[in-house]
Design an enzyme around this catalytic site. Structure first.
Site, PDB file in Angstrom:
ATOM      1  N   LYS A 208     -13.635  16.100  13.341  1.00  0.00           N
ATOM      2  CA  LYS A 208     -14.511  15.856  14.490  1.00  0.00           C
ATOM      3  C   LYS A 208     -14.739  17.177  15.203  1.00  0.00           C
ATOM      4  O   LYS A 208     -13.901  17.662  15.942  1.00  0.00           O
ATOM      5  CB  LYS A 208     -13.890  14.805  15.405  1.00  0.00           C
ATOM      6  CG  LYS A 208     -13.791  13.474  14.662  1.00  0.00           C
ATOM      7  CD  LYS A 208     -13.564  12.289  15.574  1.00  0.00           C
ATOM      8  CE  LYS A 208     -13.751  11.005  14.800  1.00  0.00           C
ATOM      9  NZ  LYS A 208     -12.598  10.172  14.656  1.00  0.00           N
TER      10      LYS A 208
ATOM     11  N   GLU B 245      -5.810  -3.964  -0.144  1.00  0.00           N
ATOM     12  CA  GLU B 245      -6.132  -5.035   0.813  1.00  0.00           C
ATOM     13  C   GLU B 245      -7.342  -5.864   0.410  1.00  0.00           C
ATOM     14  O   GLU B 245      -7.588  -6.926   0.964  1.00  0.00           O
ATOM     15  CB  GLU B 245      -6.401  -4.433   2.208  1.00  0.00           C
ATOM     16  CG  GLU B 245      -5.183  -3.887   2.928  1.00  0.00           C
ATOM     17  CD  GLU B 245      -4.884  -2.434   2.587  1.00  0.00           C
ATOM     18  OE1 GLU B 245      -5.307  -1.960   1.503  1.00  0.00           O
ATOM     19  OE2 GLU B 245      -4.234  -1.768   3.400  1.00  0.00           O
TER      20      GLU B 245
ATOM     21  N   THR C 262       0.871  -1.173   0.000  1.00  0.00           N
ATOM     22  CA  THR C 262       0.000   0.000   0.000  1.00  0.00           C
ATOM     23  C   THR C 262       0.909   1.224   0.000  1.00  0.00           C
ATOM     24  O   THR C 262       2.050   1.149   0.455  1.00  0.00           O
ATOM     25  CB  THR C 262      -0.897   0.048   1.253  1.00  0.00           C
ATOM     26  OG1 THR C 262      -0.048   0.154   2.387  1.00  0.00           O
ATOM     27  CG2 THR C 262      -1.745  -1.196   1.376  1.00  0.00           C
TER      28      THR C 262
ATOM     29  N   TRP D 222     -19.276  14.620  13.119  1.00  0.00           N
ATOM     30  CA  TRP D 222     -18.285  14.414  12.075  1.00  0.00           C
ATOM     31  C   TRP D 222     -18.603  15.257  10.839  1.00  0.00           C
ATOM     32  O   TRP D 222     -19.725  15.250  10.347  1.00  0.00           O
ATOM     33  CB  TRP D 222     -18.244  12.934  11.669  1.00  0.00           C
ATOM     34  CG  TRP D 222     -17.722  12.025  12.740  1.00  0.00           C
ATOM     35  CD1 TRP D 222     -17.450  12.336  14.034  1.00  0.00           C
ATOM     36  CD2 TRP D 222     -17.418  10.627  12.599  1.00  0.00           C
ATOM     37  NE1 TRP D 222     -16.992  11.237  14.714  1.00  0.00           N
ATOM     38  CE2 TRP D 222     -16.973  10.173  13.864  1.00  0.00           C
ATOM     39  CE3 TRP D 222     -17.475   9.715  11.550  1.00  0.00           C
ATOM     40  CZ2 TRP D 222     -16.581   8.845  14.088  1.00  0.00           C
ATOM     41  CZ3 TRP D 222     -17.096   8.399  11.774  1.00  0.00           C
ATOM     42  CH2 TRP D 222     -16.651   7.966  13.027  1.00  0.00           C
TER      43      TRP D 222
HETATM   44  P1  ADP Z   1      -3.905   3.678  -0.436  1.00  0.00           P
HETATM   45  O1  ADP Z   1      -4.850   3.160   0.631  1.00  0.00           O
HETATM   46  O2  ADP Z   1      -2.496   3.457  -0.087  1.00  0.00           O
HETATM   47  O3  ADP Z   1      -4.247   5.056  -0.940  1.00  0.00           O
HETATM   48  P2  ADP Z   1      -5.307   2.075  -2.339  1.00  0.00           P
HETATM   49  O4  ADP Z   1      -5.112   2.163  -3.783  1.00  0.00           O
HETATM   50  O5  ADP Z   1      -5.446   0.733  -1.739  1.00  0.00           O
HETATM   51  O6  ADP Z   1      -4.080   2.769  -1.720  1.00  0.00           O
HETATM   52  O7  ADP Z   1      -6.503   3.014  -1.954  1.00  0.00           O
HETATM   53  C1  ADP Z   1      -7.666   2.570  -1.325  1.00  0.00           C
HETATM   54  C2  ADP Z   1      -8.491   3.739  -0.894  1.00  0.00           C
HETATM   55  O8  ADP Z   1      -8.844   4.552  -2.009  1.00  0.00           O
HETATM   56  C3  ADP Z   1      -9.814   3.347  -0.289  1.00  0.00           C
HETATM   57  O9  ADP Z   1      -9.677   2.961   1.052  1.00  0.00           O
HETATM   58  C4  ADP Z   1     -10.616   4.619  -0.457  1.00  0.00           C
HETATM   59  O10 ADP Z   1     -10.314   5.580   0.531  1.00  0.00           O
HETATM   60  C5  ADP Z   1     -10.118   5.150  -1.781  1.00  0.00           C
HETATM   61  N1  ADP Z   1     -11.041   4.771  -2.849  1.00  0.00           N
HETATM   62  C6  ADP Z   1     -10.932   3.747  -3.709  1.00  0.00           C
HETATM   63  N2  ADP Z   1     -11.970   3.726  -4.556  1.00  0.00           N
HETATM   64  C7  ADP Z   1     -12.775   4.762  -4.232  1.00  0.00           C
HETATM   65  C8  ADP Z   1     -14.010   5.284  -4.728  1.00  0.00           C
HETATM   66  N3  ADP Z   1     -14.624   4.737  -5.755  1.00  0.00           N
HETATM   67  N4  ADP Z   1     -14.513   6.377  -4.125  1.00  0.00           N
HETATM   68  C9  ADP Z   1     -13.900   6.959  -3.083  1.00  0.00           C
HETATM   69  N5  ADP Z   1     -12.739   6.520  -2.578  1.00  0.00           N
HETATM   70  C10 ADP Z   1     -12.181   5.439  -3.138  1.00  0.00           C
END
Ligand code: ADP
Length: 544
Positions: free
Chosen positions: A438, A330, A185, A443
């Protein structure tokens, strides 16, 4: 009593075997880093992947060892992928957009023995080579004619490396829970953490993505994964396309609007997948050149929320269906999809768009729920809380135990996202848990405020972070990167927001910066913004 069915271990080599036998002539087309369009087939990829396996064995690489790729989407990348995984060697996809020090950390942490690299990334590796301790050899993904002088250890061009090897090698035959792939990640908090996919989880995720309401690829599809293979297996397409026998079109290093458009048209692409910024570039190109999309039927968009403008342009002007997807490294990565249900029959067009802008429902194989203070929140589309997820292709822990136990007592993984789920089961992300503001026990969604603020005249990018406030704990600070040539004032922006968001969500201040920093996956880097504004104090905090 046990069933009496065959034991057919779920290992990914079976996917490429299947593709070669049943869809052997189906093409994989690549815009090569060297320039020309290169055409190969699943049958050829299968043959050459076997040569990769033998070349890996000759290097002394064995089951469980890690080898890395620093590469764009390409036919060669597919060969290395299956050649390694077929032997139970772990294929580690490196993200070239990471900061150099993160790459060094990851290669050492993963103990990568070989790095396969595209020509593009030689300068990065040359600069870091003295720190990449475990690497015993670099294979440059090109041929002899294009191989430059290179000081990397054991550097050899890929074609020469596989050339002398035969195709006689046995794939599979190990436990289906054996590790297949490793993907870190991007580490927006702390060091990057390794997600270690297993053969079984990859195969189950592949079957999951082949459901109609997920990606539903078929043998008549032509898929262009713009999303890189280093971004959670190109959202699984590196596995689902050969499983379905779909033709693949690989963009290589060129992801600008004109280059993607050319491939979409010349290769008759029916389906494509990418993050919103890529689609923005394509749509700008279409608008500027007054072009049409003649074969494209569907685009999957995820990684961050789909802006309404992109959704409407695709669906209303270009007749392309938008599939909004949410997921993370993940989750392999597909977690939820915005495919509509039967109630769409009675929805107006605008209602459909509104629903599709949500992040969607989980397919069979994924379970989601929202927790508020550890208790499941109602599915009312309003109550927001921590989004947790469970399933056969969801991480149970990080490589080498980093981060400790990541599952709760019921086996759910906390995504770090804050979301709602409505009565129809559609999930909507409202924020990242660490970004939510917060204020007085309530929120505020930083994303909701950003989405409105980015629509204000003269605004290019908007970001909201929480700042300390003595009375409310935190209040929102809005940070604006003005559009080129524009200079909006604080009053202009607040005036624009007034009435569009709840009064108590209104930012306490607006600050302007030349550029809002983006992270390795193109998302706003709030960590960097927080550092920039570490010593900043809200005027309302000073006053109270
Ligand atoms: P990182 O967590 O390191 O940025 P990832 O590519 O695994 O890498 O990103 C996952 C995160 O991206 C999700 O937990 C979410 O916050 C965001 N995300 C992914 N797809 C969407 C979506 N369609 N809309 C909003 N947020 C998204």
């Amino acid at each position: 009593m046990l069933g009496l069915m065959q034991n057919w271990p779920l290992t990914v080599d079976k996917i490429m075997d299947h593709a070669a036998i049943n869809h052997g002539r189906r093409e994989v087309v690549t815009r090569s880093v060297e320039g020309p369009i290169v055409r190969t087939t699943y049958a050829d990829i299968h043959t050459r992947a076997k040569k990769v396996s033998n070349a890996l064995l000759a290097e002394g690489i064995k089951l469980g060892d890690r080898v890395a790729t620093l590469a764009w989407n390409s036919g060669r990348h597919m060969e290395i992928w299956y050649g390694a995984m077929g032997l139970g060697i772990v294929l580690h996809t490196l993200n070239p957009r990471l900061f150099p020090e993160q790459l060094v950390y990851i290669v050492n942490h993963a103990e990568d023995k070989i790095i396969f690299t595209d020509l593009t990334f030689l300068p990065i590796l040359e600069a870091l080579k003295d720190k990449l301790n475990p690497v015993q050899r670099y294979v440059v993904m090109t041929d002899k004619d294009h191989m430059p002088a290179c000081s990397l250890k054991g550097a050899i061009d890929y074609e020469s490396w596989i050339d002398s090897h035969g195709t006689d090698v046995t794939w599979g035959g190990f436990d289906e829970n054996t590790a297949a792939g490793l993907c870190y990640t991007s580490g927006t908090t702390g060091n990057p953490k390794g997600v270690l996919y297993s053969h079984r989880s990859n195969v189950l995720h592949t079957l999951l993505t082949m459901q109609k309401d997920v990606m539903g690829l078929g043998a008549r599809d032509v898929i262009l994964p713009v999303v890189p293979m280093f971004h959670a297996n190109a959202w699984g397409v590196a596995l689902s396309a050969p499983a379905a026998g779909a033709k693949m079109v690989m963009p290589g290093a060129k992801m600008d609007g004109a280059s993607i458009y050319e491939l979409l048209e010349t290769e008759h692409v029916t389906f494509s997948a990418a993050v919103p910024t890529v689609w923005m570039m394509l749509l700008q190109h279409l608008e500027a050149t007054n072009s049409k999309l003649s074969t494209l039927k569907k685009v999957a968009i995820g990684g961050s929320a789909v802006p309404e403008r992109i959704m409407r342009l695709f669906e209303e002007k270009y007749g392309v269906e938008v599939l909004h997807a949410w997921g993370m490294t993940e989750t392999s990565p597909l977690g939820t999809l915005g495919s509509l249900g039967p109630d769409a029959d009675t929805m107006t067009h605008d209602e459909k768009i509104k629903t599709k802008l949500k992040q969607g429902r989980p397919p069979f194989g994924v379970e989601i729920k929202i927790l508020r203070d550890g208790v499941e929140a109602p599915r009312d589309g309003e109550t927001f809380g921590n989004l947790v997820v469970r399933g056969a292709a969801i991480a149970a822990g990080y490589f080498k135990g980093e981060g400790g136990n990541i599952l709760d007592k019921d086996g759910f993984f906390d995504t770090g996202d804050v979301a709602t789920i409505d009565a129809a089961g559609f999930m909507q992300i409202t924020d990242r848990a660490k970004d939510v503001i917060k204020s007085g026990g309530e929120w505020i969604s930083s994303i909701d405020v950003e989405n409105v603020a980015v629509g204000a005249p003269g605004v290019a990018v908007a970001a909201v972070i929480g700042k300390y406030h003595p009375k409310w704990d935190e209040r929102p600070l809005l940070i604006i990167e003005p559009a080129k040539g524009a200079s909006p004032s604080k009053e202009d922006i607040l005036g624009y927001l007034d009435g569009k968001i709840a009064k108590w969500w209104m930012p306490d201040d607006v600050q302007f910066v030349e550029a809002i920093p983006l992270g390795a996956t193109g998302k706003i880097n709030k960590l960097a913004l927080r550092e920039t504004f570490a010593n900043y104090e809200l005027p309302t905090a000073k006053a109270s």
